[in-house]
Design a protein around this motif. Structure first.
Motif, PDB file in Angstrom:
ATOM      1  N   LEU A 306       0.824  -1.212   0.000  1.00 47.87           N
ATOM      2  CA  LEU A 306       0.000   0.000   0.000  1.00 47.87           C
ATOM      3  C   LEU A 306       0.858   1.262   0.000  1.00 47.87           C
ATOM      4  CD1 LEU A 306      -2.874  -0.969   2.469  1.00 47.87           C
ATOM      5  CD2 LEU A 306      -3.042  -0.660  -0.004  1.00 47.87           C
ATOM      6  N   PHE A 307       1.979   1.235   0.704  1.00 48.68           N
ATOM      7  CA  PHE A 307       2.888   2.387   0.702  1.00 48.68           C
ATOM      8  C   PHE A 307       3.310   2.735  -0.723  1.00 48.68           C
ATOM      9  CE2 PHE A 307       7.324   3.794   0.430  1.00 48.68           C
ATOM     10  CZ  PHE A 307       7.257   4.998   1.114  1.00 48.68           C
ATOM     11  N   TRP A 308       3.717   1.733  -1.481  1.00 51.16           N
ATOM     12  CA  TRP A 308       4.146   1.976  -2.861  1.00 51.16           C
ATOM     13  C   TRP A 308       2.986   2.377  -3.752  1.00 51.16           C
ATOM     14  CZ3 TRP A 308       8.854   2.950  -4.270  1.00 51.16           C
ATOM     15  CH2 TRP A 308       9.922   2.446  -3.519  1.00 51.16           C
ATOM     16  N   TYR A 309       1.831   1.757  -3.557  1.00 55.49           N
ATOM     17  CA  TYR A 309       0.677   2.083  -4.402  1.00 55.49           C
ATOM     18  C   TYR A 309       0.262   3.536  -4.228  1.00 55.49           C
ATOM     19  CZ  TYR A 309       0.098  -3.015  -4.903  1.00 55.49           C
ATOM     20  OH  TYR A 309       0.285  -4.351  -5.166  1.00 55.49           O
ATOM     21  N   TYR A 310       0.086   3.959  -2.979  1.00 57.31           N
ATOM     22  CA  TYR A 310      -0.347   5.338  -2.747  1.00 57.31           C
ATOM     23  C   TYR A 310       0.734   6.344  -3.149  1.00 57.31           C
ATOM     24  CZ  TYR A 310      -4.593   3.943  -0.260  1.00 57.31           C
ATOM     25  OH  TYR A 310      -5.835   3.441   0.060  1.00 57.31           O
ATOM     26  N   GLY A 311       1.969   6.019  -2.864  1.00 55.40           N
ATOM     27  CA  GLY A 311       3.059   6.929  -3.218  1.00 55.40           C
ATOM     28  C   GLY A 311       3.171   7.143  -4.722  1.00 55.40           C
ATOM     29  N   LEU A 312       3.151   6.072  -5.488  1.00 57.02           N
ATOM     30  CA  LEU A 312       3.249   6.192  -6.947  1.00 57.02           C
ATOM     31  C   LEU A 312       2.012   6.875  -7.537  1.00 57.02           C
ATOM     32  CD1 LEU A 312       4.825   2.710  -7.817  1.00 57.02           C
ATOM     33  CD2 LEU A 312       5.937   4.955  -7.883  1.00 57.02           C
ATOM     34  N   ARG A 313       0.845   6.603  -6.957  1.00 61.52           N
ATOM     35  CA  ARG A 313      -0.367   7.271  -7.446  1.00 61.52           C
ATOM     36  C   ARG A 313      -0.282   8.773  -7.214  1.00 61.52           C
ATOM     37  NH1 ARG A 313      -5.976   5.414  -4.983  1.00 61.52           N
ATOM     38  NH2 ARG A 313      -5.263   3.429  -5.863  1.00 61.52           N
ATOM     39  N   GLY A 314       0.205   9.174  -6.027  1.00 57.52           N
ATOM     40  CA  GLY A 314       0.335  10.598  -5.745  1.00 57.52           C
ATOM     41  C   GLY A 314       1.274  11.290  -6.704  1.00 57.52           C
ATOM     42  N   LEU A 315       2.406  10.663  -6.991  1.00 52.18           N
ATOM     43  CA  LEU A 315       3.358  11.252  -7.933  1.00 52.18           C
ATOM     44  C   LEU A 315       2.764  11.334  -9.334  1.00 52.18           C
ATOM     45  CD1 LEU A 315       6.654   9.505  -6.738  1.00 52.18           C
ATOM     46  CD2 LEU A 315       5.920  11.859  -6.295  1.00 52.18           C
ATOM     47  N   SER A 316       1.991  10.332  -9.718  1.00 50.71           N
ATOM     48  CA  SER A 316       1.351  10.339 -11.036  1.00 50.71           C
ATOM     49  C   SER A 316       0.374  11.505 -11.167  1.00 50.71           C
ATOM     50  CB  SER A 316       0.609   9.019 -11.281  1.00 50.71           C
ATOM     51  OG  SER A 316       1.498   7.931 -11.300  1.00 50.71           O
ATOM     52  N   LEU A 317      -0.406  11.758 -10.119  1.00 46.52           N
ATOM     53  CA  LEU A 317      -1.378  12.852 -10.169  1.00 46.52           C
ATOM     54  C   LEU A 317      -0.694  14.216 -10.181  1.00 46.52           C
ATOM     55  CD1 LEU A 317      -4.071  11.406  -7.748  1.00 46.52           C
ATOM     56  CD2 LEU A 317      -4.426  12.003 -10.142  1.00 46.52           C
ATOM     57  N   ILE A 318       0.383  14.364  -9.426  1.00 51.75           N
ATOM     58  CA  ILE A 318       1.116  15.630  -9.442  1.00 51.75           C
ATOM     59  C   ILE A 318       1.709  15.888 -10.828  1.00 51.75           C
ATOM     60  CG2 ILE A 318       3.166  16.791  -8.509  1.00 51.75           C
ATOM     61  CD1 ILE A 318       2.505  15.410  -5.820  1.00 51.75           C
ATOM     62  N   TYR A 319       2.044  14.811 -11.536  1.00 55.67           N
ATOM     63  CA  TYR A 319       2.601  14.921 -12.893  1.00 55.67           C
ATOM     64  C   TYR A 319       1.528  15.241 -13.933  1.00 55.67           C
ATOM     65  CZ  TYR A 319       3.980  12.864 -17.412  1.00 55.67           C
ATOM     66  OH  TYR A 319       4.197  12.626 -18.742  1.00 55.67           O
ATOM     67  N   LEU A 320       0.254  14.885 -13.669  1.00 57.09           N
ATOM     68  CA  LEU A 320      -0.803  14.965 -14.682  1.00 57.09           C
ATOM     69  C   LEU A 320      -0.959  16.337 -15.335  1.00 57.09           C
ATOM     70  CD1 LEU A 320      -3.177  13.796 -16.257  1.00 57.09           C
ATOM     71  CD2 LEU A 320      -4.629  14.135 -14.250  1.00 57.09           C
ATOM     72  N   PRO A 321      -1.015  17.458 -14.601  1.00 58.84           N
ATOM     73  CA  PRO A 321      -1.197  18.746 -15.291  1.00 58.84           C
ATOM     74  C   PRO A 321      -0.092  19.046 -16.301  1.00 58.84           C
ATOM     75  CG  PRO A 321      -1.614  18.981 -12.945  1.00 58.84           C
ATOM     76  CD  PRO A 321      -1.019  17.623 -13.142  1.00 58.84           C
ATOM     77  N   TYR A 322       1.107  18.539 -16.031  1.00 61.91           N
ATOM     78  CA  TYR A 322       2.221  18.767 -16.955  1.00 61.91           C
ATOM     79  C   TYR A 322       2.170  17.820 -18.152  1.00 61.91           C
ATOM     80  CZ  TYR A 322       3.855  21.088 -12.719  1.00 61.91           C
ATOM     81  OH  TYR A 322       3.938  21.900 -11.613  1.00 61.91           O
ATOM     82  N   ALA A 323       1.486  16.683 -17.976  1.00 58.29           N
ATOM     83  CA  ALA A 323       1.436  15.675 -19.040  1.00 58.29           C
ATOM     84  C   ALA A 323       0.742  16.203 -20.283  1.00 58.29           C
ATOM     85  CB  ALA A 323       0.727  14.416 -18.535  1.00 58.29           C
ATOM     86  N   PHE A 324      -0.248  17.103 -20.108  1.00 58.17           N
ATOM     87  CA  PHE A 324      -0.964  17.643 -21.261  1.00 58.17           C
ATOM     88  C   PHE A 324      -0.067  18.503 -22.140  1.00 58.17           C
ATOM     89  CE2 PHE A 324      -4.504  16.669 -18.404  1.00 58.17           C
ATOM     90  CZ  PHE A 324      -5.397  16.062 -19.276  1.00 58.17           C
ATOM     91  N   GLY A 325       1.030  19.031 -21.573  1.00 56.56           N
ATOM     92  CA  GLY A 325       1.924  19.889 -22.354  1.00 56.56           C
ATOM     93  C   GLY A 325       3.097  19.152 -22.965  1.00 56.56           C
ATOM     94  N   ILE A 326       3.164  17.835 -22.741  1.00 55.04           N
ATOM     95  CA  ILE A 326       4.285  17.042 -23.275  1.00 55.04           C
ATOM     96  C   ILE A 326       3.779  16.241 -24.465  1.00 55.04           C
ATOM     97  CG2 ILE A 326       5.998  15.270 -22.780  1.00 55.04           C
ATOM     98  CD1 ILE A 326       5.816  16.061 -19.836  1.00 55.04           C
ATOM     99  N   ASP A 327       4.339  16.485 -25.625  1.00 57.70           N
ATOM    100  CA  ASP A 327       3.904  15.787 -26.833  1.00 57.70           C
ATOM    101  C   ASP A 327       4.263  14.302 -26.773  1.00 57.70           C
ATOM    102  OD1 ASP A 327       2.911  18.111 -27.901  1.00 57.70           O
ATOM    103  OD2 ASP A 327       4.783  18.627 -28.948  1.00 57.70           O
ATOM    104  N   PHE A 328       3.491  13.525 -27.415  1.00 59.23           N
ATOM    105  CA  PHE A 328       3.682  12.096 -27.683  1.00 59.23           C
ATOM    106  C   PHE A 328       3.556  11.213 -26.447  1.00 59.23           C
ATOM    107  CE2 PHE A 328       6.283   8.276 -28.560  1.00 59.23           C
ATOM    108  CZ  PHE A 328       5.467   7.743 -29.540  1.00 59.23           C
ATOM    109  N   PHE A 329       4.486  11.366 -25.461  1.00 56.64           N
ATOM    110  CA  PHE A 329       4.492  10.397 -24.361  1.00 56.64           C
ATOM    111  C   PHE A 329       3.950  10.950 -23.058  1.00 56.64           C
ATOM    112  CE2 PHE A 329       8.629  12.504 -24.059  1.00 56.64           C
ATOM    113  CZ  PHE A 329       8.742  12.755 -22.707  1.00 56.64           C
ATOM    114  N   GLY A 330       3.479  12.206 -23.036  1.00 51.11           N
ATOM    115  CA  GLY A 330       3.027  12.808 -21.780  1.00 51.11           C
ATOM    116  C   GLY A 330       1.863  12.064 -21.152  1.00 51.11           C
ATOM    117  N   LEU A 331       0.725  12.014 -21.840  1.00 49.89           N
ATOM    118  CA  LEU A 331      -0.446  11.319 -21.310  1.00 49.89           C
ATOM    119  C   LEU A 331      -0.299   9.797 -21.303  1.00 49.89           C
ATOM    120  CD1 LEU A 331      -3.401  13.482 -22.672  1.00 49.89           C
ATOM    121  CD2 LEU A 331      -2.644  13.245 -20.300  1.00 49.89           C
TER     122      LEU A 331
END
Length: 427
Positions: A306-331
């Motif tokens: 659970l530690f790894w699951y929640y930690g990686l999910r949190g990092l993924s969500l913090i990355y999401l707003p930036y993913a829309f501005g990255i071509d090809f592999f962002g999303l």
């Protein structure tokens, strides 16, 4: 059911058939829960309803979905799994069909919020926990992972199709398709889902042949059982740690991403079908991630998982707003990492609840923990919509969701540190 068991002739335990039937029940319920995210933009366009107004109905749906769980688990003990599930599926199909006639916001709140939300609360994770605890002594994590993955498969099967129908024909045909899909599972439950292994002269998978058959508790008032179990469990620290972590789980999945991602994608110029396809792609990865999580929870420390699951999910969500501005592999990068982790938290959470509170009480205790999950989902569904309406973007809401996941990652390390079974009375 007996004829199916005879045809299997020992080649496969009927417990896996029960898992298959419940998989389809949960699949239909998951598709139903995902439907409002597809309807949000068409309803906004046709009726002029704000996303905050639509999010209110969705948040009530999510809250009742969770709050119904412990009472559903207790009702399954009192009235039986099959009658309880059949009643819920019939109510669900009727409610979805009735929603085709709505023209006012209060009607969406009543039908999608109250009626559909309560019915999906029966065909939910508490049903999975009940089936797994009754039919499995070993391989519980794997079975729970498979059943939990049905939510991802529901997205995979329904969302792109529903989004395409919505764009071409409007939102009303969408609800007819969903209502028909829900009705299809009724005969599967009626014909193929027995109450317990003993009804087919079987033992749970992995139970030693020398052990006496487990005693079946006498019927009890389901409301009394649900509240008495809550009263006992709420006196323990582990219950509140599990409740909080699952609150964050619901806020960061069903409530926020599940409700708002399609609308968020439209803010960046993507079509509704493209947003639904992104969610479906995440569903593919979650199908593998959650099943693997079930396998891992049979073998490794659930707190660490659970530690790894929640930690990686949190990092993924913090990355999401930036993913829309990255071509090809962002999303796509977000879809892979977040998708693998979508609801991978469920199998280790059930494992911890069973370890702490015992096999008999665990489904009801887990039902209350799921209530926390859905209260978190309701909080995020409504909060995300309100923040988007007031700020014009989802960025702040996304960062809040990611930060909560990082807090949960630390919190789960404190669960069941004594590594002993507490047990909860269910009287």
């Amino acid at each position: 059911m007996n004829w199916v068991a005879r045809r299997l002739n020992g080649r496969i335990h009927y417990g896996w058939v029960a898992v298959g039937v419940v998989f389809f029940v949960l699949l239909a319920a998951a598709g139903t829960r995902a439907t409002p995210s597809v309807m949000m933009l068409p309803l906004e366009k046709q009726f002029g309803w704000s996303r905050g107004t639509i999010s209110l109905a969705i948040s009530i749906n999510l809250a009742l979905y969770g709050l119904a769980g412990p009472f559903a688990a207790a009702a399954m003990q009192r009235f039986g799994v099959r009658p309880t599930v059949l009643a819920a599926i019939a109510t669900l199909a009727a409610g979805v069909g009735l929603s085709s006639m709505m023209t006012e916001p209060w009607q969406m709140v009543l039908v999608w919020g109250v009626m559909v939300g309560s019915a999906t609360g029966v065909a939910a994770l508490t049903l999975s926990a009940t089936i797994v605890n009754r039919w499995f002594t070993t391989h519980r994590g794997l079975a729970m992972g498979i059943l939990t993955a049905s939510s991802a498969t529901g997205q995979l099967v329904f969302l792109p199709l529903l989004a395409s129908i919505s764009e071409r024909f409007g939102w009303r045909p969408v609800v007819f398709v969903v209502a028909a899909a829900v009705a299809v599972v009724l005969p599967l439950v009626a014909w193929l889902l027995p109450e317990r292994p003993v009804d087919l002269s079987l033992r749970p998978i992995g139970e030693h042949a020398d052990l006496p058959p487990a005693a079946v508790s006498p019927p009890k008032n389901p409301i009394k059982v649900a509240f008495s179990t809550l009263a006992s469990a709420s006196k323990t620290r582990d219950f509140w740690l599990l409740f909080f972590s699952f609150f964050v789980c619901g806020a960061s999945t069903n409530g926020y991403v599940g409700t708002h991602l399609i609308a968020m994608c439209s803010d960046y110029g993507m079509t509704q079908v493209q947003g639904a396809t992104l969610l479906a792609a995440m569903g593919i990865f979650d199908l593998f991630g959650t099943t693997l999580s079930g396998w891992l929870s049979d073998r490794f420390n659930a707190r660490v998982l659970l530690f790894w699951y929640y930690g990686l999910r949190g990092l993924s969500l913090i990355y999401l707003p930036y993913a829309f501005g990255i071509d090809f592999f962002g999303l796509p990068l977000f879809a892979v990492f977040y998708g693998l982790d979508w609801i991978a938290t469920v199998p280790p959470t059930v494992r911890l609840a069973t370890d702490v509170y015992g096999k008999e009480s665990a489904p009801i205790v887990f039902g209350w923990i799921v209530a926390g999950h859905q209260l978190g989902a309701a909080f995020a569904a409504l909060g995300g919509g309100m923040l988007r309406s007031s700020l014009g973007s989802y960025t702040i809401a996304t960062m809040i969701s990611g930060g909560l996941c990082l807090v949960a990652a630390v919190t789960v390390l404190r669960i069941n540190r004594a590594n002993r079974s507490i047990g909860v009375a269910a009287t």
